[in-house]
Scaffold this active site. Structure first.
Site, PDB file in Angstrom:
ATOM      1  N   GLY A  43      29.206  45.779  55.948  1.00 15.21           N
ATOM      2  CA  GLY A  43      28.567  46.060  54.662  1.00 15.21           C
ATOM      3  C   GLY A  43      29.359  45.492  53.491  1.00 15.21           C
ATOM      4  O   GLY A  43      30.439  44.913  53.664  1.00 15.21           O
ATOM      5  N   THR A  44      28.807  45.690  52.302  1.00 15.73           N
ATOM      6  CA  THR A  44      29.407  45.152  51.078  1.00 15.73           C
ATOM      7  C   THR A  44      30.853  45.604  50.884  1.00 15.73           C
ATOM      8  O   THR A  44      31.690  44.845  50.387  1.00 15.73           O
ATOM      9  CB  THR A  44      28.551  45.587  49.862  1.00 15.73           C
ATOM     10  OG1 THR A  44      27.254  45.003  50.012  1.00 15.73           O
ATOM     11  CG2 THR A  44      29.146  45.130  48.557  1.00 15.73           C
ATOM     12  N   PHE A  45      31.144  46.852  51.249  1.00 16.56           N
ATOM     13  CA  PHE A  45      32.516  47.386  51.172  1.00 16.56           C
ATOM     14  C   PHE A  45      33.552  46.367  51.658  1.00 16.56           C
ATOM     15  O   PHE A  45      34.596  46.191  51.049  1.00 16.56           O
ATOM     16  CB  PHE A  45      32.578  48.649  52.045  1.00 16.56           C
ATOM     17  CG  PHE A  45      33.874  49.416  52.021  1.00 16.56           C
ATOM     18  CD1 PHE A  45      33.992  50.569  51.246  1.00 16.56           C
ATOM     19  CD2 PHE A  45      34.954  49.035  52.792  1.00 16.56           C
ATOM     20  CE1 PHE A  45      35.173  51.303  51.232  1.00 16.56           C
ATOM     21  CE2 PHE A  45      36.142  49.755  52.782  1.00 16.56           C
ATOM     22  CZ  PHE A  45      36.249  50.897  52.005  1.00 16.56           C
ATOM     23  N   ASN A  46      33.258  45.703  52.763  1.00 16.93           N
ATOM     24  CA  ASN A  46      34.214  44.803  53.417  1.00 16.93           C
ATOM     25  C   ASN A  46      34.114  43.338  53.001  1.00 16.93           C
ATOM     26  O   ASN A  46      34.974  42.544  53.389  1.00 16.93           O
ATOM     27  CB  ASN A  46      33.988  44.852  54.938  1.00 16.93           C
ATOM     28  CG  ASN A  46      34.432  46.154  55.566  1.00 16.93           C
ATOM     29  OD1 ASN A  46      35.610  46.378  55.775  1.00 16.93           O
ATOM     30  ND2 ASN A  46      33.478  47.048  55.834  1.00 16.93           N
ATOM     31  N   LYS A  47      33.060  42.958  52.269  1.00 11.11           N
ATOM     32  CA  LYS A  47      32.818  41.525  52.042  1.00 11.11           C
ATOM     33  C   LYS A  47      33.973  40.821  51.340  1.00 11.11           C
ATOM     34  O   LYS A  47      34.586  41.367  50.429  1.00 11.11           O
ATOM     35  CB  LYS A  47      31.518  41.322  51.256  1.00 11.11           C
ATOM     36  CG  LYS A  47      30.283  41.472  52.136  1.00 11.11           C
ATOM     37  CD  LYS A  47      28.996  41.197  51.359  1.00 11.11           C
ATOM     38  CE  LYS A  47      27.787  41.453  52.282  1.00 11.11           C
ATOM     39  NZ  LYS A  47      26.512  41.438  51.522  1.00 11.11           N
TER      40      LYS A  47
END
Lengths: 165, 165, 165, 165
Positions: free
Chosen positions: B11-15
């Protein structure tokens, strides 16, 4: 919407570099805090900015001031941002004096202005803890946990708050 | 010491930005998470990195995988990092299937690699919530609160998770 | 005081994350540039923000626009912020058409909004180069050097601009 | 490939926060510098880390040491990272003593570890200036320009280096 009173008393959490003086200062504003809460779309904050000191310089008069602010707070959910060096003294005093609120002390070893992750983590653990509707009491949120304020102690050699059984 | 299993699904958290491709990617690592937990000196984490997808690409097979990881987790305290677009689908499925754990979904609208404060806040609210020893159940920690996972919904126009009564 | 015209055409240098769309965009503003020049107390900047495109989308019409802006610039010292994918095409065209100015192309592989050091370095090398009062010509400032614009070429596999003898 | 000797003597440019001591320190390493030069793919650096002091504490012995390092440098292109408070003293001494090299002094008002843009800008202007193959001499790169080292003076009230005609 959840209501939380934040009493921002200063400490390392808030420190910012003053390029003209060439040193870190405790500013009399909420810039560090505002960066975190700009994403808190489901909380209504009431923010009190008082004292603005390194906690080594905090006096008994300052602690009375914090006590009064808590007693007068419009919410029973309270987060206190405090310097780490005397957070144990202030929280012990508040724990004795105020028993009808949910009070979470927090702070940081590294200023928000230098590295956002530790300060944001400590403050946000307090938010998550209050979301769980805990018992009345005085707590501390630092370095991964939120516990009774007497149980988490600063280890000065390691620069860490550690649970003391 | 508190034990928490973190299931990091992407998800965006990790991008993170890939300068050669000129785009954001979901990496198969925990670099974003590790930055936050390096200050968690009072928690023992067990981290599972699986799936590593934008949540729009998550399949039923992926969701079964998450379910299995939860069932096999060594801790009853579980945080799931998940993309925001289908976090409601996965959390609804997990809520039905698993009733004997404390599960907190979280994620971010802005990658940790771009701005640390929102991602750190969301994850850390989950930590603080679990510190309060809540009832068994499936929760979501986003944008200032931690609540029952069905109550906090992504408003796509505003880019905010908001409580839906 | 030194006068420099900056023509900001977009590219990766300027990209910012849009949390609602979930992607990086080329904004029509100078936020990335302004962060750098706020410490430039000895330069008078004239900033033109035009085109605002990923350079893969830049057309011949756009290049004519850049040419016109240079011809009309109030300063003979010009810095052009440009996407890295077609910076060689635009600089080659400008090199042929304009011979009476000092023109330095620059850009970045990583957006200023994600990591400040590379974008700041590339732009600031252009500033330092112009401070040395170089010969009239068209140059490129990327990845450690400022040279004749035809000599520094993007290596797409490595994501680096490298001198090509 | 261009060769540059960097003599890193400390100063605000390098300062980092020590959470255990609760203060900024001048570390004996090149972490701040390395962040900038990791994108300098077209320069061969020879880095000397010496002295590691706030420049208010710099002694005549330290200045002799800098002089010796310059005389022994393998490259004629030299960048000296120096504290801003006495950069005028050291550069004036070097200007008298060494006339056969291209020497650029630089530094920062804000530590690289607190805000990357000013420190990166100042250092990178030195890089861009040396790319232009300037005359032999002693220069200073700060706040937007690179000029003869005697012409740019720290204004202590404003915290800015300003050209003094």
């Amino acid at each position: 919407m959840m209501k939380i009173t934040v009493i921002n008393t200063g400490g390392t959490f808030n420190k910012r570099y003053n390029p003209i003086k060439g040193q870190l200062e405790v500013p009399k504003d909420n810039i560090a805090l505002n960066k975190i809460i700009e994403s808190c779309h489901n909380v209504q904050f009431d923010i009190k900015n008082i004292i603005s000191k390194d906690s080594l310089d905090m006096t008994d008069v300052d602690r009375e001031r914090i006590c009064t602010e808590i007693q007068n707070s419009i919410s029973d959910n309270i987060i206190i941002i405090h310097g780490t060096d005397t957070i144990h003294l202030t929280s012990a005093m508040i724990k004795k004096r105020i028993v009808d609120k949910k009070i979470v002390f927090t702070g940081a070893m590294v200023p928000m202005s230098i590295d956002e992750s530790e300060a944001t983590m400590n403050f946000s653990m307090a938010l998550g803890f209050l979301s769980a509707n805990p018992s009345l009491g005085t707590y501390i949120a630092m370095h991964g946990v939120v516990v009774n304020s007497s149980k988490l102690v600063k280890n000065r050699e390691e620069g860490k708050f550690l649970i003391q059984e």
